[in-house]
Design a protein around this motif. Structure first.
Motif, PDB file in Angstrom:
ATOM      1  N   LEU A 164       0.855  -1.194   0.000  1.00  0.00           N
ATOM      2  CA  LEU A 164       0.000   0.000   0.000  1.00  0.00           C
ATOM      3  C   LEU A 164       0.889   1.241   0.000  1.00  0.00           C
ATOM      4  CD1 LEU A 164      -2.617  -1.104   2.711  1.00  0.00           C
ATOM      5  CD2 LEU A 164      -2.731  -1.440   0.225  1.00  0.00           C
ATOM      6  N   ARG A 165       1.256   1.671  -1.193  1.00  0.00           N
ATOM      7  CA  ARG A 165       2.081   2.871  -1.293  1.00  0.00           C
ATOM      8  C   ARG A 165       1.224   4.131  -1.384  1.00  0.00           C
ATOM      9  NH1 ARG A 165       5.010  -1.113  -4.077  1.00  0.00           N
ATOM     10  NH2 ARG A 165       7.113  -1.373  -3.191  1.00  0.00           N
ATOM     11  N   GLU A 166       0.101   4.030  -2.064  1.00  0.00           N
ATOM     12  CA  GLU A 166      -0.813   5.135  -2.261  1.00  0.00           C
ATOM     13  C   GLU A 166      -2.220   4.701  -1.835  1.00  0.00           C
ATOM     14  OE1 GLU A 166       0.161   8.122  -3.241  1.00  0.00           O
ATOM     15  OE2 GLU A 166       2.240   7.543  -3.703  1.00  0.00           O
ATOM     16  N   PRO A 167      -3.096   5.657  -1.523  1.00  0.00           N
ATOM     17  CA  PRO A 167      -4.450   5.283  -1.111  1.00  0.00           C
ATOM     18  C   PRO A 167      -5.170   4.389  -2.105  1.00  0.00           C
ATOM     19  CG  PRO A 167      -4.070   7.612  -0.684  1.00  0.00           C
ATOM     20  CD  PRO A 167      -2.872   7.113  -1.436  1.00  0.00           C
ATOM     21  N   GLY A 168      -4.944   4.596  -3.387  1.00  0.00           N
ATOM     22  CA  GLY A 168      -5.611   3.793  -4.411  1.00  0.00           C
ATOM     23  C   GLY A 168      -5.270   2.320  -4.338  1.00  0.00           C
ATOM     24  N   ASP A 169      -4.147   1.977  -3.705  1.00  0.00           N
ATOM     25  CA  ASP A 169      -3.760   0.566  -3.598  1.00  0.00           C
ATOM     26  C   ASP A 169      -4.700  -0.221  -2.684  1.00  0.00           C
ATOM     27  OD1 ASP A 169      -1.558   1.051  -5.245  1.00  0.00           O
ATOM     28  OD2 ASP A 169      -0.279   1.587  -3.544  1.00  0.00           O
ATOM     29  N   LEU A 170      -5.492   0.477  -1.883  1.00  0.00           N
ATOM     30  CA  LEU A 170      -6.443  -0.197  -0.994  1.00  0.00           C
ATOM     31  C   LEU A 170      -7.726  -0.613  -1.703  1.00  0.00           C
ATOM     32  CD1 LEU A 170      -6.338   1.822   2.348  1.00  0.00           C
ATOM     33  CD2 LEU A 170      -6.332  -0.664   2.187  1.00  0.00           C
ATOM     34  N   ARG A 171      -7.948  -0.105  -2.910  1.00  0.00           N
ATOM     35  CA  ARG A 171      -9.246  -0.287  -3.556  1.00  0.00           C
ATOM     36  C   ARG A 171      -9.606  -1.766  -3.679  1.00  0.00           C
ATOM     37  NH1 ARG A 171     -12.441   3.153  -5.205  1.00  0.00           N
ATOM     38  NH2 ARG A 171     -10.841   4.779  -5.059  1.00  0.00           N
ATOM     39  N   GLY A 172     -10.768  -2.116  -3.113  1.00  0.00           N
ATOM     40  CA  GLY A 172     -11.298  -3.465  -3.225  1.00  0.00           C
ATOM     41  C   GLY A 172     -10.791  -4.447  -2.194  1.00  0.00           C
ATOM     42  N   LEU A 173      -9.787  -4.082  -1.397  1.00  0.00           N
ATOM     43  CA  LEU A 173      -9.272  -5.011  -0.396  1.00  0.00           C
ATOM     44  C   LEU A 173     -10.240  -5.133   0.775  1.00  0.00           C
ATOM     45  CD1 LEU A 173      -5.439  -4.224  -0.111  1.00  0.00           C
ATOM     46  CD2 LEU A 173      -6.566  -6.027  -1.416  1.00  0.00           C
ATOM     47  N   LYS A 174     -10.379  -6.339   1.284  1.00  0.00           N
ATOM     48  CA  LYS A 174     -11.199  -6.579   2.475  1.00  0.00           C
ATOM     49  C   LYS A 174     -10.299  -6.379   3.700  1.00  0.00           C
ATOM     50  CE  LYS A 174     -12.013 -10.545   0.748  1.00  0.00           C
ATOM     51  NZ  LYS A 174     -12.386 -11.959   0.550  1.00  0.00           N
ATOM     52  N   MET A 175     -10.535  -5.294   4.412  1.00  0.00           N
ATOM     53  CA  MET A 175      -9.677  -4.912   5.533  1.00  0.00           C
ATOM     54  C   MET A 175     -10.447  -4.998   6.838  1.00  0.00           C
ATOM     55  SD  MET A 175      -6.668  -4.164   4.269  1.00  0.00           S
ATOM     56  CE  MET A 175      -5.856  -3.154   5.506  1.00  0.00           C
ATOM     57  N   ARG A 176      -9.894  -5.770   7.781  1.00  0.00           N
ATOM     58  CA  ARG A 176     -10.503  -5.823   9.112  1.00  0.00           C
ATOM     59  C   ARG A 176     -10.336  -4.486   9.803  1.00  0.00           C
ATOM     60  NH1 ARG A 176      -8.690  -4.920  14.750  1.00  0.00           N
ATOM     61  NH2 ARG A 176     -10.522  -5.592  15.950  1.00  0.00           N
ATOM     62  N   VAL A 177     -11.394  -4.055  10.468  1.00  0.00           N
ATOM     63  CA  VAL A 177     -11.337  -2.869  11.314  1.00  0.00           C
ATOM     64  C   VAL A 177     -11.992  -3.200  12.650  1.00  0.00           C
ATOM     65  CG1 VAL A 177     -11.310  -1.173   9.448  1.00  0.00           C
ATOM     66  CG2 VAL A 177     -13.507  -2.004  10.328  1.00  0.00           C
ATOM     67  N   PRO A 178     -11.687  -2.437  13.713  1.00  0.00           N
ATOM     68  CA  PRO A 178     -12.427  -2.608  14.966  1.00  0.00           C
ATOM     69  C   PRO A 178     -13.915  -2.359  14.745  1.00  0.00           C
ATOM     70  CG  PRO A 178     -10.513  -1.198  15.274  1.00  0.00           C
ATOM     71  CD  PRO A 178     -10.674  -1.384  13.806  1.00  0.00           C
ATOM     72  N   GLU A 179     -14.706  -2.805  15.699  1.00  0.00           N
ATOM     73  CA  GLU A 179     -16.159  -2.633  15.594  1.00  0.00           C
ATOM     74  C   GLU A 179     -16.512  -1.206  15.991  1.00  0.00           C
ATOM     75  OE1 GLU A 179     -17.936  -6.877  16.751  1.00  0.00           O
ATOM     76  OE2 GLU A 179     -16.365  -6.203  18.125  1.00  0.00           O
ATOM     77  N   ALA A 180     -16.113  -0.262  15.131  1.00  0.00           N
ATOM     78  CA  ALA A 180     -16.237   1.162  15.428  1.00  0.00           C
ATOM     79  C   ALA A 180     -16.590   1.909  14.147  1.00  0.00           C
ATOM     80  CB  ALA A 180     -14.917   1.694  15.993  1.00  0.00           C
ATOM     81  N   PRO A 181     -17.628   2.753  14.174  1.00  0.00           N
ATOM     82  CA  PRO A 181     -18.054   3.468  12.963  1.00  0.00           C
ATOM     83  C   PRO A 181     -16.950   4.294  12.323  1.00  0.00           C
ATOM     84  CG  PRO A 181     -19.713   3.674  14.687  1.00  0.00           C
ATOM     85  CD  PRO A 181     -18.527   3.003  15.323  1.00  0.00           C
ATOM     86  N   LEU A 182     -16.081   4.911  13.116  1.00  0.00           N
ATOM     87  CA  LEU A 182     -15.013   5.752  12.574  1.00  0.00           C
ATOM     88  C   LEU A 182     -14.099   4.946  11.652  1.00  0.00           C
ATOM     89  CD1 LEU A 182     -13.526   8.558  12.745  1.00  0.00           C
ATOM     90  CD2 LEU A 182     -12.105   7.512  14.495  1.00  0.00           C
ATOM     91  N   TYR A 183     -13.722   3.737  12.066  1.00  0.00           N
ATOM     92  CA  TYR A 183     -12.811   2.926  11.272  1.00  0.00           C
ATOM     93  C   TYR A 183     -13.495   2.393  10.014  1.00  0.00           C
ATOM     94  CZ  TYR A 183      -9.077   3.038  14.703  1.00  0.00           C
ATOM     95  OH  TYR A 183      -8.056   3.462  15.527  1.00  0.00           O
ATOM     96  N   VAL A 184     -14.761   2.037  10.143  1.00  0.00           N
ATOM     97  CA  VAL A 184     -15.515   1.590   8.969  1.00  0.00           C
ATOM     98  C   VAL A 184     -15.546   2.696   7.920  1.00  0.00           C
ATOM     99  CG1 VAL A 184     -17.804   0.906   8.143  1.00  0.00           C
ATOM    100  CG2 VAL A 184     -16.910  -0.065  10.272  1.00  0.00           C
ATOM    101  N   ASP A 185     -15.849   3.918   8.360  1.00  0.00           N
ATOM    102  CA  ASP A 185     -15.915   5.048   7.438  1.00  0.00           C
ATOM    103  C   ASP A 185     -14.550   5.351   6.843  1.00  0.00           C
ATOM    104  OD1 ASP A 185     -16.133   7.908   6.488  1.00  0.00           O
ATOM    105  OD2 ASP A 185     -18.177   7.614   7.181  1.00  0.00           O
ATOM    106  N   MET A 186     -13.494   5.253   7.652  1.00  0.00           N
ATOM    107  CA  MET A 186     -12.147   5.515   7.159  1.00  0.00           C
ATOM    108  C   MET A 186     -11.780   4.572   6.017  1.00  0.00           C
ATOM    109  SD  MET A 186      -8.498   5.157   9.201  1.00  0.00           S
ATOM    110  CE  MET A 186      -8.613   3.358   9.228  1.00  0.00           C
ATOM    111  N   MET A 187     -11.993   3.279   6.217  1.00  0.00           N
ATOM    112  CA  MET A 187     -11.636   2.316   5.173  1.00  0.00           C
ATOM    113  C   MET A 187     -12.501   2.483   3.926  1.00  0.00           C
ATOM    114  SD  MET A 187      -9.040   0.433   5.650  1.00  0.00           S
ATOM    115  CE  MET A 187      -7.925  -0.042   6.984  1.00  0.00           C
ATOM    116  N   ARG A 188     -13.781   2.749   4.132  1.00  0.00           N
ATOM    117  CA  ARG A 188     -14.668   2.936   2.983  1.00  0.00           C
ATOM    118  C   ARG A 188     -14.246   4.164   2.187  1.00  0.00           C
ATOM    119  NH1 ARG A 188     -19.678   2.465   5.471  1.00  0.00           N
ATOM    120  NH2 ARG A 188     -19.602   0.221   5.126  1.00  0.00           N
ATOM    121  N   THR A 189     -13.860   5.243   2.874  1.00  0.00           N
ATOM    122  CA  THR A 189     -13.408   6.459   2.203  1.00  0.00           C
ATOM    123  C   THR A 189     -12.143   6.205   1.387  1.00  0.00           C
ATOM    124  OG1 THR A 189     -14.365   7.802   3.966  1.00  0.00           O
ATOM    125  CG2 THR A 189     -12.740   8.870   2.561  1.00  0.00           C
TER     126      THR A 189
END
Length: 330
Positions: A164-189
């Motif tokens: 993950l060098r640039e934000p675009g490298d995350l596109r489509g990856l399934k990333m675990r996040v804590p059970e917290a709305p902030l982290y869900v929104d961060m990864m989706r963004t």
């Protein structure tokens, strides 16, 4: 300032932090076991800090008060344990502001990406009037009392197959996040597919391909052996994390004032141990991971921060207008 020097200043800064109101109760305690549940592994830095707090409390109370420790999600995930704390069926747990934001949304700002410079900065934020008000709301409306924060480390993203060098490298990856709305929104963004789950579920999910990656501080990555099933540690450094010990308001008010002070001081003593171990681990682990064949990626942190601008705008109403800028400037 070195990380450990900064952490040693915590007692000075905390003298004005999280000064939530205390309610008196003169009833004497003949002996009390306080149950402490959390998701951290038994050999992790945070659990060792909790064990130190338990030892301190037992010694200073002459055995009247003790902490019974339940690590590794024995009593459930973070949200489940917070529910138990709020209802008074569990005395303590420890979690991050992002998860607490599920109870009082404004608290999540303390885990906002790219907000904090270092841990002393985090401690100053805890003393800010808006944060004090949020924790009062948590105690008054939810029965969950926030205590002084612990240092959990700086979060980085790990991945199995893709650096993950640039934000675009995350596109489509399934990333675990804590059970917290902030982290869900961060990864989706950032274009990823956020997958909330308890920490105890992450290793198997990485191993079986249910998720492609996760994000945590280096000591947590090490304690949970995630690099056995991941290839890259991407140095995003997106969140400098405080953990917040929380206590049931029912349990708190049932203790005499002197015993409340013993509890508070025991957790401060445990924090000193945990904070030091986390800082030492962060200093040591990069070299150890490299020797194990882990590949470190220098991610473009300014680009990640810029990509999160829409999230900051969405959360402005949640956090309070101008509060992010006020906290950042402390």
């Amino acid at each position: 300032m070195s990380k450990q020097t900064g952490l040693r200043r915590r007692a000075l800064i905390l003298s004005g932090a999280v000064a939530l109101p205390m309610i008196g109760n003169a009833r004497a305690q003949a002996g009390r076991a306080l149950r402490f549940g959390h998701v951290q592994p038994p050999d992790g830095e945070v659990n060792r800090g909790i064990l130190r707090a338990a030892e301190w409390l037992r010694e200073r109370s002459g055995g009247r008060l003790r902490i019974d420790n339940f690590p590794a999600s024995q009593l459930g995930g973070e949200r489940e344990m917070l529910t138990q704390v709020g209802s008074g069926t569990l005395d303590f747990c420890i979690t991050g502001p992002g998860v607490l934001g599920g109870w009082v949304r404004s608290i999540s700002i303390l885990e906002a990406p790219f907000l904090a410079r270092d841990f002393p900065h985090v401690l100053r934020m805890f003393a800010h009037p808006s944060i004090q008000g949020s924790f009062r709301q948590l105690a008054d409306s939810r029965g969950i009392r926030g205590l002084e924060p612990w240092y959990y480390g700086t979060r980085h993203m790990t991945t199995r197959d893709r650096p993950l060098r640039e934000p675009g490298d995350l596109r489509g990856l399934k990333m675990r996040v804590p059970e917290a709305p902030l982290y869900v929104d961060m990864m989706r963004t950032l274009g990823a597919a956020p997958t909330p789950m308890s920490l105890g579920e992450v290793y198997l999910s990485l191993q079986t391909g249910v998720i492609d990656g996760q994000e945590n501080p280096l000591p947590t990555i090490n304690a949970n052996k995630f690099m056995e099933v991941q290839r890259y540690i991407n140095l995003t450094g997106h969140v400098l994390v405080p953990l917040v010990p929380v206590m049931s308001q029912q349990s708190w008010t049932s203790l005499p004032e002197a015993d409340r002070e013993l509890v508070r001081l025991s957790l401060r003593d445990g924090a000193a141990v945990s904070d030091r171990l986390v800082a030492e681990s962060e200093d040591r682990l990069r070299g150890e991971f490299t020797q194990r064949g882990v590949t470190f990626i220098e991610s473009n942190r300014p680009a990640f921060q810029a990509a999160l601008a829409p999230m900051y705008q969405r959360f402005e109403e949640v956090w309070g207008r101008g509060v992010f800028a006020q906290l950042q400037a402390l």
